[in-house]
Motif scaffolding. Structure first.
Motif, mmCIF file in Angstrom:
data_model
loop_
_atom_site.group_PDB
_atom_site.id
_atom_site.type_symbol
_atom_site.label_atom_id
_atom_site.label_comp_id
_atom_site.label_asym_id
_atom_site.label_seq_id
_atom_site.Cartn_x
_atom_site.Cartn_y
_atom_site.Cartn_z
ATOM 1 N N THR A 119 0.797 2.267 62.106
ATOM 2 C CA THR A 119 -0.615 2.624 62.050
ATOM 3 C C THR A 119 -1.172 2.933 63.422
ATOM 4 N N GLY A 120 -0.439 2.611 64.479
ATOM 5 C CA GLY A 120 -0.958 2.825 65.819
ATOM 6 C C GLY A 120 -1.949 1.759 66.233
ATOM 7 N N ALA A 121 -1.994 0.639 65.511
ATOM 8 C CA ALA A 121 -2.935 -0.424 65.839
ATOM 9 C C ALA A 121 -2.349 -1.322 66.921
ATOM 10 N N PHE A 122 -3.215 -1.848 67.767
ATOM 11 C CA PHE A 122 -2.800 -2.769 68.812
ATOM 12 C C PHE A 122 -3.255 -4.173 68.435
ATOM 13 N N ASP A 123 -2.384 -5.145 68.626
ATOM 14 C CA ASP A 123 -2.738 -6.532 68.352
ATOM 15 C C ASP A 123 -2.844 -7.262 69.677
ATOM 16 N N ASP A 124 -4.064 -7.637 70.051
ATOM 17 C CA ASP A 124 -4.241 -8.258 71.358
ATOM 18 C C ASP A 124 -3.740 -9.693 71.410
ATOM 19 N N ALA A 125 -3.252 -10.240 70.284
ATOM 20 C CA ALA A 125 -2.618 -11.564 70.332
ATOM 21 C C ALA A 125 -1.281 -11.509 71.061
ATOM 22 N N LEU A 126 -0.685 -10.323 71.159
ATOM 23 C CA LEU A 126 0.534 -10.095 71.937
ATOM 24 C C LEU A 126 1.680 -11.031 71.545
ATOM 25 N N GLY A 127 1.905 -11.134 70.249
ATOM 26 C CA GLY A 127 3.057 -11.890 69.781
ATOM 27 C C GLY A 127 2.839 -13.373 69.601
ATOM 28 N N ALA B 187 16.014 5.422 82.339
ATOM 29 C CA ALA B 187 17.002 4.383 82.023
ATOM 30 C C ALA B 187 16.411 2.997 82.240
ATOM 31 N N GLU B 188 15.692 2.830 83.347
ATOM 32 C CA GLU B 188 15.055 1.536 83.609
ATOM 33 C C GLU B 188 13.900 1.305 82.636
ATOM 34 N N ALA B 189 13.139 2.371 82.337
ATOM 35 C CA ALA B 189 12.041 2.233 81.379
ATOM 36 C C ALA B 189 12.571 1.812 80.011
ATOM 37 N N ALA B 190 13.760 2.314 79.636
ATOM 38 C CA ALA B 190 14.321 1.984 78.319
ATOM 39 C C ALA B 190 14.521 0.484 78.156
ATOM 40 N N ALA B 191 14.977 -0.181 79.212
ATOM 41 C CA ALA B 191 15.173 -1.636 79.129
ATOM 42 C C ALA B 191 13.855 -2.350 78.858
ATOM 43 N N LEU B 192 12.787 -1.842 79.441
ATOM 44 C CA LEU B 192 11.471 -2.444 79.231
ATOM 45 C C LEU B 192 10.956 -2.167 77.825
ATOM 46 N N PHE B 193 11.149 -0.949 77.343
ATOM 47 C CA PHE B 193 10.712 -0.647 75.983
ATOM 48 C C PHE B 193 11.451 -1.513 74.964
ATOM 49 N N GLN B 194 12.715 -1.808 75.237
ATOM 50 C CA GLN B 194 13.459 -2.708 74.346
ATOM 51 C C GLN B 194 12.792 -4.077 74.291
ATOM 52 N N ARG B 195 12.320 -4.561 75.438
ATOM 53 C CA ARG B 195 11.676 -5.869 75.478
ATOM 54 C C ARG B 195 10.275 -5.830 74.887
ATOM 55 N N ILE B 196 9.575 -4.719 75.057
ATOM 56 C CA ILE B 196 8.207 -4.605 74.548
ATOM 57 C C ILE B 196 8.205 -4.598 73.026
ATOM 58 N N GLY B 197 9.196 -3.903 72.446
ATOM 59 C CA GLY B 197 9.222 -3.796 70.995
ATOM 60 C C GLY B 197 7.934 -3.176 70.485
ATOM 61 N N ARG B 198 7.264 -3.868 69.573
ATOM 62 C CA ARG B 198 6.027 -3.325 68.992
ATOM 63 C C ARG B 198 4.787 -3.754 69.763
ATOM 64 N N HIS B 199 4.972 -4.498 70.855
ATOM 65 C CA HIS B 199 3.817 -5.053 71.567
ATOM 66 C C HIS B 199 3.293 -4.107 72.645
ATOM 67 N N ALA B 200 2.926 -2.912 72.213
ATOM 68 C CA ALA B 200 2.267 -1.982 73.122
ATOM 69 C C ALA B 200 0.849 -2.466 73.406
ATOM 70 N N THR B 201 0.351 -2.125 74.582
ATOM 71 C CA THR B 201 -1.025 -2.473 74.968
ATOM 72 C C THR B 201 -1.773 -1.185 75.303
ATOM 73 N N PRO B 202 -3.070 -1.108 75.003
ATOM 74 C CA PRO B 202 -3.817 0.123 75.293
ATOM 75 C C PRO B 202 -3.741 0.536 76.759
ATOM 76 N N ALA B 203 -3.923 -0.432 77.663
ATOM 77 C CA ALA B 203 -3.776 -0.135 79.097
ATOM 78 C C ALA B 203 -2.327 -0.420 79.486
ATOM 79 N N PRO B 204 -1.696 0.459 80.253
ATOM 80 C CA PRO B 204 -2.257 1.637 80.918
ATOM 81 C C PRO B 204 -2.045 2.952 80.162
ATOM 82 N N TRP B 205 -1.593 2.895 78.899
ATOM 83 C CA TRP B 205 -1.258 4.136 78.187
ATOM 84 C C TRP B 205 -2.497 4.985 77.926
#
Length: 324
Positions: free
Chosen positions: A26-34, A285-303
């Protein structure tokens, strides 16, 4: 000048169950962050049941970053002020109820639904009930960031920092404001970078403030792009290509690889900043490792910097890094 957009051996912990790369469709952000316990308490509080929030805050104790995170998330609910008011009526000396009410009024003021002065008074009341707690001062700092002078912001930050020198959210708010100071000369010369690097150097080795210099670069980019001083496309701006930026990115990424305390309540915000910076710097390549850790926990900032749909920006950068 157009208005600035709002601010905001490798040993790794195993990816948690919420790390599905499909993310939130849905593109929704959850500010509880997991924080699953926080989500439960937030739902109960919205339904008029405060016991889960009461228990949550008792068990949080003086873990100040976690307390600030949890109270801020609870306070963002539109019904939080009414729920906290009822709680405070039942327990007039409850610092938890008073602080929740204060932060709820702060967020009402930030949404233009209440007067900032009323929120300031509530923060002062909460601070008097719990003099050692930096969280009421976090409320004052949020107000100063939005409505106050820089002098007020720095004075409030100083009071908060006396109570918790490494306060994560407070440092992010300070850096966002300092990034808006004008600067001349070379692109990589700005006091916000100096302040961020000093705070990172003075923090303990395991403090997530180590990532603060990357946050400073993102906040400065927000300002430069919003005022037309750099291209609105972060990857085309060259903002992360200078020697200082490259050094900071290398240092912060290396620090993250060795970080063994991957349970900070706002860690996903730092991971998103690192992933954003590495994506903009052309280091997938380095960003990919971070995206793996972020999973679904995207945050509005800084995107969301600048005037971009943050969910689209996140998914695009993640897809490029992961070759999808």
């Amino acid at each position: 000048m157009p208005p600035l957009p709002p601010a905001p051996g490798l040993r790794r912990a195993p990816t948690d169950a919420s790390g599905d790369l499909a993310g939130d469709a849905t593109g929704a952000f959850d500010d509880a962050l997991g924080d699953a316990t926080l989500r439960t308490a937030r739902t109960a509080l919205a339904q008029g049941r405060r016991q889960a929030a009461r228990s949550l805050l008792i068990h949080t104790g003086d873990d100040w970053d976690r307390r600030g995170h949890r109270l801020t998330v609870l306070a963002r609910d539109p019904r939080a002020a009414a729920r906290a008011g009822d709680w405070l009526t039942a327990e007039p000396r409850s610092a938890d109820a008073a602080t929740l009410l204060a932060l709820a009024l702060v967020h009402r003021a930030l949404r233009g639904r209440d007067e900032p002065d009323r929120a300031r008074e509530a923060c002062d009341t909460a601070a008097a009930l719990a003099p050692a707690d930096p969280t009421p001062w976090l409320g004052r700092l949020l107000l100063a960031r939005a409505f106050g002078s820089e002098r007020e912001l720095i004075g409030t930050f100083t009071e908060l920092r006396r109570r918790h020198p490494e306060h994560h959210h407070a440092h992010h708010l300070l850096i966002a404001r300092l990034a808006e100071r004008p600067a001349g000369g070379r692109a990589e010369v700005h006091e916000v970078y100096d302040v961020a690097e000093l705070a990172a150097a003075e923090a303990p080795a395991d403090s997530p403030l180590a990532v603060l210099p990357v946050v400073a670069y993102a906040e400065r980019y927000r300002v430069l792009a919003a005022t037309g001083l750099t291209p609105a496309d972060p990857a085309a701006s060259g903002h992360w290509s200078g020697p200082r930026a490259r050094r900071i990115l290398r240092t912060c990424f290396d620090w993250w690889l060795e970080w063994e305390h991957d349970d900070h309540p706002r860690r996903h915000l730092d991971l998103n900043h690192l992933a954003f910076a590495l994506s903009c710097a052309g280091r997938p390549a380095e960003a990919a490792a971070l995206f793996q850790r972020i999973g679904r926990h995207a945050t509005p900032a800084p995107w969301s910097y600048v005037h971009r749909d943050p969910w689209t920006a996140f998914r695009t950068a993640r897809g490029h890094a992961l070759g999808r």
